[in-house]
Scaffold this motif. Structure first.
Motif, PDB file in Angstrom:
ATOM      1  N   CYS A 188       0.827  -1.207   0.000  1.00 21.49           N
ATOM      2  CA  CYS A 188       0.000   0.000   0.000  1.00 21.49           C
ATOM      3  C   CYS A 188       0.862   1.258   0.000  1.00 21.49           C
ATOM      4  O   CYS A 188       0.507   2.271  -0.601  1.00 21.49           O
ATOM      5  CB  CYS A 188      -0.925   0.003   1.213  1.00 21.49           C
ATOM      6  N   ALA A 189       2.014   1.189   0.680  1.00 20.63           N
ATOM      7  CA  ALA A 189       2.892   2.358   0.728  1.00 20.63           C
ATOM      8  C   ALA A 189       3.436   2.709  -0.650  1.00 20.63           C
ATOM      9  O   ALA A 189       3.659   3.880  -0.963  1.00 20.63           O
ATOM     10  CB  ALA A 189       4.041   2.094   1.698  1.00 20.63           C
ATOM     11  N   ARG A 190       3.617   1.699  -1.493  1.00 24.14           N
ATOM     12  CA  ARG A 190       4.205   1.940  -2.808  1.00 24.14           C
ATOM     13  C   ARG A 190       3.170   2.258  -3.870  1.00 24.14           C
ATOM     14  O   ARG A 190       3.396   3.130  -4.712  1.00 24.14           O
ATOM     15  CB  ARG A 190       5.023   0.706  -3.232  1.00 24.14           C
ATOM     16  N   VAL A 191       2.020   1.579  -3.855  1.00 21.09           N
ATOM     17  CA  VAL A 191       1.044   1.757  -4.935  1.00 21.09           C
ATOM     18  C   VAL A 191      -0.227   2.472  -4.476  1.00 21.09           C
ATOM     19  O   VAL A 191      -1.050   2.852  -5.306  1.00 21.09           O
ATOM     20  CB  VAL A 191       0.673   0.403  -5.577  1.00 21.09           C
ATOM     21  N   GLY A 192      -0.402   2.659  -3.157  1.00 18.40           N
ATOM     22  CA  GLY A 192      -1.563   3.358  -2.646  1.00 18.40           C
ATOM     23  C   GLY A 192      -2.765   2.455  -2.415  1.00 18.40           C
ATOM     24  O   GLY A 192      -2.816   1.314  -2.879  1.00 18.40           O
ATOM     25  N   VAL A 193      -3.746   2.985  -1.699  1.00 19.12           N
ATOM     26  CA  VAL A 193      -4.990   2.262  -1.436  1.00 19.12           C
ATOM     27  C   VAL A 193      -6.057   3.274  -1.030  1.00 19.12           C
ATOM     28  O   VAL A 193      -5.758   4.261  -0.360  1.00 19.12           O
ATOM     29  CB  VAL A 193      -4.800   1.209  -0.326  1.00 19.12           C
ATOM     30  N   VAL A 194      -7.276   3.038  -1.478  1.00 18.99           N
ATOM     31  CA  VAL A 194      -8.397   3.878  -1.063  1.00 18.99           C
ATOM     32  C   VAL A 194      -8.833   3.454   0.336  1.00 18.99           C
ATOM     33  O   VAL A 194      -9.077   2.263   0.575  1.00 18.99           O
ATOM     34  CB  VAL A 194      -9.564   3.747  -2.063  1.00 18.99           C
ATOM     35  N   GLY A 195      -8.934   4.405   1.235  1.00 17.28           N
ATOM     36  CA  GLY A 195      -9.223   4.073   2.622  1.00 17.28           C
ATOM     37  C   GLY A 195     -10.491   3.272   2.810  1.00 17.28           C
ATOM     38  O   GLY A 195     -10.544   2.342   3.620  1.00 17.28           O
ATOM     39  N   ALA A 196     -11.540   3.610   2.073  1.00 20.14           N
ATOM     40  CA  ALA A 196     -12.818   2.930   2.251  1.00 20.14           C
ATOM     41  C   ALA A 196     -12.755   1.459   1.850  1.00 20.14           C
ATOM     42  O   ALA A 196     -13.520   0.639   2.362  1.00 20.14           O
ATOM     43  CB  ALA A 196     -13.915   3.639   1.452  1.00 20.14           C
ATOM     44  N   VAL A 197     -11.835   1.107   0.941  1.00 19.04           N
ATOM     45  CA  VAL A 197     -11.676  -0.303   0.561  1.00 19.04           C
ATOM     46  C   VAL A 197     -11.224  -1.122   1.765  1.00 19.04           C
ATOM     47  O   VAL A 197     -11.645  -2.266   1.948  1.00 19.04           O
ATOM     48  CB  VAL A 197     -10.689  -0.452  -0.612  1.00 19.04           C
ATOM     49  N   ALA A 198     -10.368  -0.538   2.594  1.00 19.74           N
ATOM     50  CA  ALA A 198      -9.937  -1.233   3.809  1.00 19.74           C
ATOM     51  C   ALA A 198     -11.130  -1.520   4.708  1.00 19.74           C
ATOM     52  O   ALA A 198     -11.234  -2.595   5.306  1.00 19.74           O
ATOM     53  CB  ALA A 198      -8.906  -0.395   4.555  1.00 19.74           C
ATOM     54  N   GLY A 199     -12.060  -0.569   4.788  1.00 20.23           N
ATOM     55  CA  GLY A 199     -13.256  -0.785   5.582  1.00 20.23           C
ATOM     56  C   GLY A 199     -14.122  -1.897   5.030  1.00 20.23           C
ATOM     57  O   GLY A 199     -14.671  -2.705   5.785  1.00 20.23           O
ATOM     58  N   VAL A 200     -14.243  -1.955   3.701  1.00 19.45           N
ATOM     59  CA  VAL A 200     -15.031  -3.008   3.061  1.00 19.45           C
ATOM     60  C   VAL A 200     -14.437  -4.377   3.379  1.00 19.45           C
ATOM     61  O   VAL A 200     -15.134  -5.298   3.809  1.00 19.45           O
ATOM     62  CB  VAL A 200     -15.103  -2.784   1.539  1.00 19.45           C
ATOM     63  N   VAL A 201     -13.130  -4.520   3.161  1.00 23.12           N
ATOM     64  CA  VAL A 201     -12.475  -5.813   3.358  1.00 23.12           C
ATOM     65  C   VAL A 201     -12.458  -6.188   4.844  1.00 23.12           C
ATOM     66  O   VAL A 201     -12.706  -7.347   5.201  1.00 23.12           O
ATOM     67  CB  VAL A 201     -11.053  -5.797   2.768  1.00 23.12           C
ATOM     68  N   GLY A 202     -12.166  -5.224   5.712  1.00 18.26           N
ATOM     69  CA  GLY A 202     -12.169  -5.516   7.137  1.00 18.26           C
ATOM     70  C   GLY A 202     -13.535  -5.945   7.633  1.00 18.26           C
ATOM     71  O   GLY A 202     -13.660  -6.873   8.439  1.00 18.26           O
ATOM     72  N   SER A 203     -14.585  -5.295   7.125  1.00 21.56           N
ATOM     73  CA  SER A 203     -15.944  -5.665   7.518  1.00 21.56           C
ATOM     74  C   SER A 203     -16.304  -7.053   7.007  1.00 21.56           C
ATOM     75  O   SER A 203     -16.948  -7.841   7.713  1.00 21.56           O
ATOM     76  CB  SER A 203     -16.947  -4.632   6.983  1.00 21.56           C
ATOM     77  N   MET A 204     -15.902  -7.361   5.761  1.00 20.94           N
ATOM     78  CA  MET A 204     -16.160  -8.695   5.213  1.00 20.94           C
ATOM     79  C   MET A 204     -15.449  -9.759   6.041  1.00 20.94           C
ATOM     80  O   MET A 204     -16.016 -10.825   6.320  1.00 20.94           O
ATOM     81  CB  MET A 204     -15.684  -8.773   3.763  1.00 20.94           C
ATOM     82  N   ALA A 205     -14.207  -9.485   6.429  1.00 20.02           N
ATOM     83  CA  ALA A 205     -13.462 -10.455   7.233  1.00 20.02           C
ATOM     84  C   ALA A 205     -14.134 -10.663   8.583  1.00 20.02           C
ATOM     85  O   ALA A 205     -14.247 -11.796   9.077  1.00 20.02           O
ATOM     86  CB  ALA A 205     -12.019  -9.978   7.412  1.00 20.02           C
TER      87      ALA A 205
ATOM     88  N   LEU B 189     -13.523 -11.828  -4.279  1.00 23.71           N
ATOM     89  CA  LEU B 189     -12.722 -10.775  -4.903  1.00 23.71           C
ATOM     90  C   LEU B 189     -13.602  -9.544  -5.098  1.00 23.71           C
ATOM     91  O   LEU B 189     -14.643  -9.612  -5.760  1.00 23.71           O
ATOM     92  CB  LEU B 189     -12.183 -11.249  -6.252  1.00 23.71           C
ATOM     93  N   TYR B 190     -13.186  -8.425  -4.531  1.00 20.53           N
ATOM     94  CA  TYR B 190     -13.958  -7.185  -4.596  1.00 20.53           C
ATOM     95  C   TYR B 190     -13.223  -6.153  -5.440  1.00 20.53           C
ATOM     96  O   TYR B 190     -12.035  -5.911  -5.233  1.00 20.53           O
ATOM     97  CB  TYR B 190     -14.184  -6.641  -3.184  1.00 20.53           C
ATOM     98  N   ASP B 191     -13.922  -5.554  -6.380  1.00 19.55           N
ATOM     99  CA  ASP B 191     -13.387  -4.510  -7.249  1.00 19.55           C
ATOM    100  C   ASP B 191     -14.133  -3.220  -6.952  1.00 19.55           C
ATOM    101  O   ASP B 191     -15.284  -3.049  -7.360  1.00 19.55           O
ATOM    102  CB  ASP B 191     -13.553  -4.910  -8.715  1.00 19.55           C
ATOM    103  N   GLY B 192     -13.493  -2.319  -6.224  1.00 21.25           N
ATOM    104  CA  GLY B 192     -14.145  -1.086  -5.834  1.00 21.25           C
ATOM    105  C   GLY B 192     -14.371  -0.128  -6.982  1.00 21.25           C
ATOM    106  O   GLY B 192     -15.363   0.606  -6.989  1.00 21.25           O
ATOM    107  N   LEU B 193     -13.473  -0.114  -7.952  1.00 22.50           N
ATOM    108  CA  LEU B 193     -13.639   0.783  -9.090  1.00 22.50           C
ATOM    109  C   LEU B 193     -14.847   0.395  -9.931  1.00 22.50           C
ATOM    110  O   LEU B 193     -15.610   1.249 -10.387  1.00 22.50           O
ATOM    111  CB  LEU B 193     -12.378   0.772  -9.967  1.00 22.50           C
ATOM    112  N   ALA B 194     -15.017  -0.895 -10.152  1.00 22.90           N
ATOM    113  CA  ALA B 194     -16.140  -1.372 -10.959  1.00 22.90           C
ATOM    114  C   ALA B 194     -17.411  -1.561 -10.138  1.00 22.90           C
ATOM    115  O   ALA B 194     -18.505  -1.678 -10.687  1.00 22.90           O
ATOM    116  CB  ALA B 194     -15.775  -2.696 -11.643  1.00 22.90           C
ATOM    117  N   GLY B 195     -17.279  -1.607  -8.801  1.00 21.93           N
ATOM    118  CA  GLY B 195     -18.433  -1.853  -7.951  1.00 21.93           C
ATOM    119  C   GLY B 195     -18.960  -3.267  -8.087  1.00 21.93           C
ATOM    120  O   GLY B 195     -20.165  -3.491  -8.056  1.00 21.93           O
TER     121      GLY B 195
END
Length: 245
Positions: A183-200, A221-227
């Motif tokens: 994530c430090a190198r390529v980045g991540v949208v914060g809300a995606v972390a919430g989606v995955v953490g909630s699913m887990a 497999l979740y694709d946030g850009l495509a929804g």
């Protein structure tokens, strides 16, 4: 296992659910879950499991809260900068639900310490971002016969899987990719972390209570850009060095 009046009111929305009810809530209260990594995945997962009434959470992470974490690691605030994540997380989760026993383990899990760090836990939720730790957690879970919920994310996407016996995580990832993104190198949208953490967290609740169909042998497999989201079947590797031995 009985509930206080406060717990009955607190968990009322669970208690009226046919798939959880009183017996399921008792299982949650009796469960002990290890949260491996209090980062983008582990922080929201820990919040939801504490809110759900899991009896004990063991937070395992040797990192400290940095300003760049606050974009996605919602268990922390600016007042926590520089603190150990497990200590800041322990305070936050205790404030959320005092009925939950929170253990803080400021350690990095390795093959040498995995056994005692995970001892006594009924389930492990792995939200770490390095393959060495994921492999060590998987091997320890297979050896102990403990379910492993694995969540990972990057950029706009994420994945969640449940591993219990075969196939295991090493059947999915045999070796660490030489060009693994962070994530430090390529980045991540914060809300995606919430989606995955909630699913887990949801998968952990399902495993503990026996509700629904956990993602055993499947990867979501979740694709946030495509929804969009899809699940794929996982096959056991006959040459897996962990679960085929």
């Amino acid at each position: 296992m009985s509930f206080s009046d406060d717990e009955i009111e607190r968990y009322a929305r669970h208690l009226v659910l046919a798939e959880i009810g009183g017996p399921g809530q008792q299982r949650l209260k009796a469960a002990r879950v290890a949260i491996l990594g209090m980062g983008g995945v582990g922080a929201p997962a820990a919040l939801y499991l504490a809110a759900a009434g899991v009896g004990g959470l063991r937070l395992i992470d040797d990192d400290r809260v940095a300003l760049s974490n606050l974009q996605r690691q919602i268990a922390f605030s600016e007042d926590d900068l520089g603190r150990l994540k497990v200590e800041a997380g322990q305070a936050r989760l205790t404030a959320l639900n005092a009925h939950v026993e929170i253990e803080a383990a400021p350690e990095r899990l390795t093959p040498d310490n995995a056994g005692w760090l995970l001892e006594g836990c009924d389930l492990v939720l792995d939200g770490t971002d390095d393959f060495a730790t994921r492999f060590a957690a998987n091997a320890a879970c297979v050896a102990a016969g403990v379910p492993l919920v694995s969540g990972a994310l990057g950029r706009w996407s994420g994945q969640v899987g449940v591993f219990r016996g075969r196939p295991c995580y090493r059947c999915l990832v045999a070796e660490a990719p030489p060009d693994a993104e962070t994530c430090a190198r390529v980045g991540v949208v914060g809300a995606v972390a919430g989606v995955v953490g909630s699913m887990a967290a949801l998968e952990a609740v399902k495993l503990i209570t026996g509700a629904g169909e956990p993602l055993e042998g499947r990867l979501l497999l979740y694709d946030g850009l495509a929804g969009t989201a899809r699940t794929v079947r996982l096959a056991a590797d006959p040459a897996c060095p962990v679960c085929a031995a």
